[in-house]
Structure formats: C-alpha cells, structure tokens
Write an enzyme that holds these catalytic residues in place. Sequence first.
Site, PDB file in Angstrom:
ATOM      1  N   THR A 198      28.715  -6.322 -59.767  1.00  0.00           N
ATOM      2  CA  THR A 198      28.445  -6.603 -58.351  1.00  0.00           C
ATOM      3  C   THR A 198      28.040  -5.310 -57.652  1.00  0.00           C
ATOM      4  OG1 THR A 198      30.309  -8.099 -58.499  1.00  0.00           O
ATOM      5  CG2 THR A 198      29.352  -7.781 -56.310  1.00  0.00           C
ATOM      6  N   ASP A 202      22.558  -2.143 -55.317  1.00  0.00           N
ATOM      7  CA  ASP A 202      22.701  -1.330 -54.102  1.00  0.00           C
ATOM      8  C   ASP A 202      23.083   0.106 -54.450  1.00  0.00           C
ATOM      9  OD1 ASP A 202      22.136  -3.582 -52.622  1.00  0.00           O
ATOM     10  OD2 ASP A 202      24.246  -4.093 -52.312  1.00  0.00           O
TER      11      ASP A 202
HETATM   12  N1  LIG Z   1      25.187  -3.650 -67.785  1.00  0.00           N
HETATM   13  C1  LIG Z   1      24.635  -2.541 -67.308  1.00  0.00           C
HETATM   14  N2  LIG Z   1      24.602  -1.409 -68.040  1.00  0.00           N
HETATM   15  C2  LIG Z   1      24.037  -0.281 -67.573  1.00  0.00           C
HETATM   16  N3  LIG Z   1      23.474  -0.185 -66.330  1.00  0.00           N
HETATM   17  C3  LIG Z   1      23.463  -1.280 -65.568  1.00  0.00           C
HETATM   18  C4  LIG Z   1      24.040  -2.511 -65.993  1.00  0.00           C
HETATM   19  N4  LIG Z   1      23.864  -3.411 -65.018  1.00  0.00           N
HETATM   20  C5  LIG Z   1      23.225  -2.775 -64.011  1.00  0.00           C
HETATM   21  N5  LIG Z   1      22.976  -1.484 -64.338  1.00  0.00           N
HETATM   22  C6  LIG Z   1      22.302  -0.470 -63.510  1.00  0.00           C
HETATM   23  O1  LIG Z   1      22.190  -0.984 -62.201  1.00  0.00           O
HETATM   24  C7  LIG Z   1      20.811  -1.129 -61.812  1.00  0.00           C
HETATM   25  C8  LIG Z   1      20.638  -2.378 -60.976  1.00  0.00           C
HETATM   26  O2  LIG Z   1      21.114  -3.501 -61.682  1.00  0.00           O
HETATM   27  P1  LIG Z   1      20.498  -4.950 -61.494  1.00  0.00           P
HETATM   28  O3  LIG Z   1      21.401  -5.891 -62.172  1.00  0.00           O
HETATM   29  O4  LIG Z   1      19.080  -4.946 -61.914  1.00  0.00           O
HETATM   30  O5  LIG Z   1      20.513  -5.117 -59.904  1.00  0.00           O
HETATM   31  P2  LIG Z   1      21.321  -6.167 -58.956  1.00  0.00           P
HETATM   32  O6  LIG Z   1      22.686  -5.643 -58.786  1.00  0.00           O
HETATM   33  O7  LIG Z   1      20.503  -6.181 -57.712  1.00  0.00           O
HETATM   34  O8  LIG Z   1      21.273  -7.450 -59.676  1.00  0.00           O
HETATM   35  C9  LIG Z   1      20.045  -1.158 -63.123  1.00  0.00           C
HETATM   36  O9  LIG Z   1      18.720  -0.706 -62.914  1.00  0.00           O
HETATM   37  C10 LIG Z   1      20.867  -0.199 -63.978  1.00  0.00           C
HETATM   38  O10 LIG Z   1      20.565   1.138 -63.639  1.00  0.00           O
END
Ligand SMILES: Nc1ncnc2c1ncn2[C@@H]1O[C@H](COP(=O)(O)OP(=O)(O)O)[C@@H](O)[C@H]1O
Length: 255
Positions: A198, A202
């Site tokens: 979550t 951001d």
């Molecule tokens: N499981 C994960 N492992 C490593 N980095 C993550 C992971 N999930 C998110 N991130 C990091 O957070 C950023 C945003 O995640 P994302 O899921 O694309 O956005 P949102 O929270 O808007 O859904 C990714 O570009 C990455 O840098």
Amino acid sequence: MALAEVVVVGSCMTDLVSLTPRLPKAGETIHGHKFFTGFGGKGANQCVQAARLGAKTSMICKVGKDSFGNDYIENFKKNGIPTEFVNQVEDAATGAASIVVNSEVKTLFNPAPALADLNPEFYTHSDIFCCNESEAEILTGITVGNAEDAGRVGCILLERGCKTAIVTLGPEGCVMVSKNAPTPKHVPAQKVTPVDTTGAGDSFVGALAFYLAYYPHLPLEEMLKRSNCIASISVQTTGTQTSYPYRKNLPQNLF
Ligand SMILES: Nc1ncnc2c1ncn2[C@@H]1O[C@H](COP(=O)(O)OP(=O)(O)O)[C@@H](O)[C@H]1O
Ligand SMILES: *[C@@H]1O[C@H](CO)[C@@H](O)[C@H](O)[C@H]1NC(C)=O
C-alpha cells in the site's frame, strides 16, 4: 492606537523577480520571460502573515524616501499594519532583492485516480507523467502486464504531449520513455519480500520529486533506480506513511 500583540523588528525588501529558463553564468546576459516586483523581506513577511491571521501588529523598520519605500508603506497599510515605526530616510535606499527563478523544477503529474477522458492539457503540461499499471490501462486501453506493454503505453503518452512518461510496474520497477530518448527503457527494482505494498506508488513519486528538486542534474534513469530502491524499502513493512523510510536510515549513496 490599539496595543500591538505582535511587534516585528526586521527587514522589509522589494523583490525584483525575473523568471528565466535557467540561471545565468557569471557575467552572462540571458533572456527572461517574465518580470515582476513583490513585497518581501523576512520581517515584513512575518508581520503580514500575522496580521492576516488577525493579530494586532506593529512593524519596526526603515525604508528609503523613494518609490519602493512609498509603495511598501502603502502595502503595510493595506494589510492593516500600523506604520508609525516605519521610518522613511533620505540617506539610504529601500532594500531590494534581485531574485532569479529558473524553470528547471519540473512538473511531475500522477494521474490518480485515473480518468479515461483526462483533459488533454494534463499531458501537454506535464514534464513528467508517472502512472501505474491500472492507471495506464484506464488512460490508454492497453493492459499492462510487462515492461514491453509499459513501453507501448509510454509511447502513447508521448504522442499525447508528455515530455517524459514513466509507468511503474510493482516488483518489476518501472519503464521510462522521453521525447528525446523515445526507446522505452526498463529500470528494474531489487528483489525484495513484500509485506504491504500500500502506498508504494506514492513513495516512488515522492522520492522522484525529491530527486528532481534536489539532484536535478542526475540522469533520469539514476533518479528512477534510486526511487525504486526507496519504494521497494517501503513495501517491506506494514502501513503506508509508517513504512516510508527516513534519509538517516537509508544507504548514504542514495544522496
Ligand atoms: N513487490 C515489490 N518489490 C520491489 N519493489 C516494489 C514492489 N512493489 C512496488 N515496488 C516499488 O514501488 C513502485 C510503485 O509500485 P506500483 O505497485 O507500481 O505502484 P502503486 O502503489 O501505485 O500500485 C515500483 O515502481 C517499485 O519501485
Ligand atoms: C494504481 O493506483 C491506483 C490509484 O490511482 C490504485 O487504486 C491501484 O490499485 C494501483 N494499481 C496497481 C496495479 O497497483
């Protein structure tokens, strides 16, 4: 006279503000695109803010017997600040601050929550447009499952007028594409064990804004690597803001 509750002894300056594409080098003349004057000076600013909140104020300062000084006294009066202790003197000029504001801080737009019929000006006015997979799909109709799909979305966003587009891909990091580097580039994130994702997006956008403002000369790809690193730390503990790391707890090579 009503007794002042806030008495400010401090500076009062006329700001001469030029907006330019960048800061000039020593001795260089460059074209600006806008100029305006403003009322500034730390003491006067504080007094104006207190007065606007309803404080009975008084300002103690000196201005010159010149047009800037006359205008400033008017400005105090307009703000309800008594001017009996604003001294106007013949032998010195009103303080002036020459301020150059460059256009190098970029606009970073995150289209959340996404709208299929987003006003097209949002694309053309964004230096950097950053969305996640679901936002990308709502905006372009393309289902994003991997870096290649994200690259296609990026190219469509460029066609719509963005200068740079970034699509985040959760554990896969993100993809970037720019007008001046139109081949999509995948910037992977480190492999971590996520606990709660979550607010990862951001954390990523906040980190990117930090790098744009404080390290504007880093290549974008490097900013994205570092933003991935920060967001990937945030997914390893629970909560949204509670999981956002502090600078002091991060590897110092991020700064
Ligand atoms: N499981 C994960 N492992 C490593 N980095 C993550 C992971 N999930 C998110 N991130 C990091 O957070 C950023 C945003 O995640 P994302 O899921 O694309 O956005 P949102 O929270 O808007 O859904 C990714 O570009 C990455 O840098
Ligand atoms: C992308 O961000 C939106 C908020 O606009 C959020 O509701 C959605 O879950 C996020 N999508 C992904 C794939 O994480």
